[in-house]
Design an enzyme around this catalytic site. Structure first.
Site, PDB file in Angstrom:
ATOM      1  N   ASP A 150      21.169  -7.152 -52.039  1.00 58.83           N
ATOM      2  CA  ASP A 150      20.038  -6.333 -51.585  1.00 58.83           C
ATOM      3  C   ASP A 150      19.934  -6.437 -50.070  1.00 58.83           C
ATOM      4  O   ASP A 150      19.715  -7.515 -49.537  1.00 58.83           O
ATOM      5  CB  ASP A 150      18.749  -6.855 -52.236  1.00 58.83           C
ATOM      6  CG  ASP A 150      17.596  -5.909 -52.014  1.00 58.83           C
ATOM      7  OD1 ASP A 150      17.393  -5.490 -50.859  1.00 58.83           O
ATOM      8  OD2 ASP A 150      16.898  -5.584 -52.985  1.00 58.83           O
ATOM      9  N   GLU A 180      22.844  -2.610 -52.249  1.00 60.64           N
ATOM     10  CA  GLU A 180      21.536  -1.951 -52.405  1.00 60.64           C
ATOM     11  C   GLU A 180      20.810  -1.768 -51.078  1.00 60.64           C
ATOM     12  O   GLU A 180      20.787  -2.669 -50.239  1.00 60.64           O
ATOM     13  CB  GLU A 180      20.670  -2.808 -53.343  1.00 60.64           C
ATOM     14  CG  GLU A 180      19.239  -2.306 -53.458  1.00 60.64           C
ATOM     15  CD  GLU A 180      18.493  -2.992 -54.584  1.00 60.64           C
ATOM     16  OE1 GLU A 180      19.105  -3.306 -55.617  1.00 60.64           O
ATOM     17  OE2 GLU A 180      17.269  -3.223 -54.429  1.00 60.64           O
ATOM     18  N   GLU A 186      13.982   2.299 -53.496  1.00 60.61           N
ATOM     19  CA  GLU A 186      12.698   1.632 -53.747  1.00 60.61           C
ATOM     20  C   GLU A 186      11.644   2.026 -52.712  1.00 60.61           C
ATOM     21  O   GLU A 186      10.451   1.908 -52.986  1.00 60.61           O
ATOM     22  CB  GLU A 186      12.869   0.113 -53.823  1.00 60.61           C
ATOM     23  CG  GLU A 186      13.162  -0.569 -52.516  1.00 60.61           C
ATOM     24  CD  GLU A 186      13.465  -2.060 -52.681  1.00 60.61           C
ATOM     25  OE1 GLU A 186      14.510  -2.391 -53.270  1.00 60.61           O
ATOM     26  OE2 GLU A 186      12.669  -2.877 -52.218  1.00 60.61           O
ATOM     27  N   ASP A 232      10.190   2.725 -57.317  1.00 57.15           N
ATOM     28  CA  ASP A 232       9.178   1.755 -57.741  1.00 57.15           C
ATOM     29  C   ASP A 232       8.010   2.579 -58.268  1.00 57.15           C
ATOM     30  O   ASP A 232       7.427   3.380 -57.526  1.00 57.15           O
ATOM     31  CB  ASP A 232       8.756   0.898 -56.547  1.00 57.15           C
ATOM     32  CG  ASP A 232       7.796  -0.203 -56.952  1.00 57.15           C
ATOM     33  OD1 ASP A 232       8.089  -1.373 -56.680  1.00 57.15           O
ATOM     34  OD2 ASP A 232       6.743   0.115 -57.566  1.00 57.15           O
ATOM     35  N   HIS A 271      12.610  -0.263 -59.391  1.00 59.92           N
ATOM     36  CA  HIS A 271      12.401  -1.490 -58.629  1.00 59.92           C
ATOM     37  C   HIS A 271      11.201  -2.241 -59.209  1.00 59.92           C
ATOM     38  O   HIS A 271      10.117  -1.654 -59.369  1.00 59.92           O
ATOM     39  CB  HIS A 271      12.121  -1.110 -57.172  1.00 59.92           C
ATOM     40  CG  HIS A 271      11.676  -2.244 -56.320  1.00 59.92           C
ATOM     41  ND1 HIS A 271      10.384  -2.373 -55.850  1.00 59.92           N
ATOM     42  CD2 HIS A 271      12.358  -3.321 -55.863  1.00 59.92           C
ATOM     43  CE1 HIS A 271      10.302  -3.473 -55.130  1.00 59.92           C
ATOM     44  NE2 HIS A 271      11.477  -4.067 -55.120  1.00 59.92           N
ATOM     45  N   GLU A 314      15.000  -4.415 -63.754  1.00 56.65           N
ATOM     46  CA  GLU A 314      14.994  -5.517 -62.779  1.00 56.65           C
ATOM     47  C   GLU A 314      13.886  -6.509 -63.095  1.00 56.65           C
ATOM     48  O   GLU A 314      12.783  -6.120 -63.464  1.00 56.65           O
ATOM     49  CB  GLU A 314      14.764  -4.968 -61.364  1.00 56.65           C
ATOM     50  CG  GLU A 314      14.661  -6.097 -60.340  1.00 56.65           C
ATOM     51  CD  GLU A 314      14.337  -5.655 -58.914  1.00 56.65           C
ATOM     52  OE1 GLU A 314      13.848  -4.528 -58.713  1.00 56.65           O
ATOM     53  OE2 GLU A 314      14.571  -6.482 -58.004  1.00 56.65           O
TER      54      GLU A 314
HETATM   55  C1  LIG Z   1      14.791  -9.382 -52.145  1.00 58.59           C
HETATM   56  C2  LIG Z   1      14.444  -8.131 -51.384  1.00 58.59           C
HETATM   57  O1  LIG Z   1      14.551  -8.374 -50.015  1.00 58.59           O
HETATM   58  C3  LIG Z   1      13.061  -7.615 -51.701  1.00 58.59           C
HETATM   59  O2  LIG Z   1      12.112  -8.598 -51.411  1.00 58.59           O
HETATM   60  C4  LIG Z   1      12.927  -7.162 -53.131  1.00 58.59           C
HETATM   61  C5  LIG Z   1      13.784  -5.992 -53.402  1.00 58.59           C
HETATM   62  O3  LIG Z   1      14.166  -5.229 -52.548  1.00 58.59           O
HETATM   63  C6  LIG Z   1      14.210  -5.749 -54.784  1.00 58.59           C
HETATM   64  O4  LIG Z   1      13.718  -6.424 -55.688  1.00 58.59           O
HETATM   65  O5  LIG Z   1      15.036  -4.879 -54.977  1.00 58.59           O
HETATM   66 MG   LIG Z   2      15.779  -3.864 -53.300  1.00 60.38          MG
END
Ligand SMILES: C[C@H](O)[C@H](O)CC(=O)C(=O)O
Ligand SMILES: [Mg+2]
Length: 394
Positions: free
Chosen positions: A214, A240, A268, A291, A318, A338
């Protein structure tokens, strides 16, 4: 038919986790030198909270019907969202039939077009929309997934997002997605460290476990292409959100550039059918990740998902806990979901919106059965121990 009407909508804020899952205490993996668009400034590299990732906080929307039924939902929008709900959106909700969600959504969206379209305004509309679905489903005594057409499979299977895919594997998840730690401003040294982390994790999890990365909007097309090319040897399944959300052209190029078999995912921080239409028509990605608390709610996600299906693109929302689960279980083009690991060390499964919701189902052995979602509405309650504040009563 005697359909209840909406008596009142109320907007509250709450701090500390909840829907603003970046609003965590110190020492949490989610705030440990993660690459972001702000990483070009050394001062803001170590902590996302240092540049304000958690300024918004959680918005809680409650909607009460004339028969006494109360629906609610949570999203990331905090006090600004509470203002928009109470001072602007309330007029489109109160007095309406609980069934008339499509009309209410349309009025909220069109009335805010001159200052909305994306970002916090759409987060807020999403929160109201989810509360409306929760309310309607409770009035009918059904789970939301039933209003969406019913489950197409008998369980959800999850990949885990967090710093420890190796532990996620032991916990039964089907894959693990790690945050990238170093952006382009950290040069070749940073790139080497990024690759070393992927290599190390591949060695820990073995060959067959899905491993994803990510990048939280932190890269440019050139860096992302180099990273993807070099990471291919470690079997990276997808890269991602490599680029800023507005760089549709960069995503299309990245998708052409990545090694065959590696997927490009994003979305997202995208919103509405019009934003996703750009991603889909420009061939930006293999999986979209709306999301549901930020893209316009369930009402909009239905449209986004249908559009994606017609483009043969998967929809893997997301985060968003139950708000995603009730949707994913009803869609063939959302084959898995997820789960964000909110334990500070990503070493155990805790509810994603901890501590705000009660009865929030969590994966056991990486799975949640459809029957665990068989409660009216989204099947969750607000934790009375979380202190809600109502800053703007209308
Ligand atoms: C981990 C990522 O930086 C963020 O906090 C969460 C995310 O983008 C995701 O779950 O996809
Ligand atoms: Mg992400």
């Amino acid at each position: 038919m005697n359909v209840p009407v909406i008596k009142q909508i109320r907007a509250y804020t709450v701090r500390g986790g909840g829907a603003d899952y970046h609003d965590q205490g110190g020492g949490h993996w989610i705030d440990d030198h993660i690459a972001t668009p702000m990483s070009r400034y050394e001062k803001y590299r170590q902590s996302r909270q240092s540049f304000g990732i958690n300024v918004l906080g959680t918005l809680v929307v409650e909607i009460e019907a004339s028969d006494g039924t109360v629906g609610f939902a949570v999203t990331t929008a905090g006090e600004i969202g509470a203002y928009i709900v109470e001072k602007h959106l309330a007029r489109f909700i109160e007095g309406q039939k609980v069934t008339d969600i499509e009309k209410m959504w349309d009025q909220m969206f069109n009335a805010t077009l001159y200052y909305g379209r994306k970002g916090v305004v759409i987060n807020t509309i999403s929160g109201v929309d989810l509360a409306l679905w929760d309310l309607l489903a409770k009035v009918r005594g059904e789970p939301v997934h039933q209003l969406l057409g019913g489950p197409v499979r008998d369980q959800l299977q999850f990949y885990a997002t967090g710093a420890r895919p190796d532990l996620a594997k032991e916990m039964g998840f089907i894959g693990g997605k790690m945050p990238l730690h170093h952006g382009p401003a950290e040069g070749e040294e940073g790139l080497k460290k990024n690759l070393a982390m992927i290599e190390d994790m591949r060695n820990r999890v073995g060959d067959d476990f899905w491993l994803m990365l990510d990048c939280w909007m932190s890269l440019d097309t050139n860096y992302a292409t180099r990273l993807a090319t070099k990471a291919h040897q470690y079997g990276l399944k997808w890269i991602e959100e490599a680029l800023p959300p507005d760089d549709y052209w960069g995503y299309a190029e990245l998708r052409r550039n990545v090694p065959k078999g590696m997927l490009v995912t994003t979305g997202e921080h995208e919103a509405t059918r019009w934003g996703f239409r750009l991603l889909l028509e420009m061939g930006c990605c293999d999986i979209i990740q709306p999301d549901v608390g930020w893209c316009g709610g369930v009402t909009e996600l239905i449209k986004i998902s249908a559009l994606a299906d017609a483009h043969n693109v998967l929809v893997v929302p997301h985060g968003s806990s139950v708000y995603s689960y009730h949707f994913v279980i009803t869609r063939h083009n959302s084959p898995f979901a997820e789960f964000l690991m909110m334990a500070p060390k990503a070493d155990q499964v805790v509810p994603m919106f901890n501590p705000l919701l009660l009865d929030e189902p969590v994966p056991v052995n990486g799975r949640i059965s459809a029957s665990a979602l068989d409660k009216p509405g989204f099947g969750v309650r607000l934790n009375p121990e979380c202190k809600l504040v109502r800053p703007y009563e209308h």
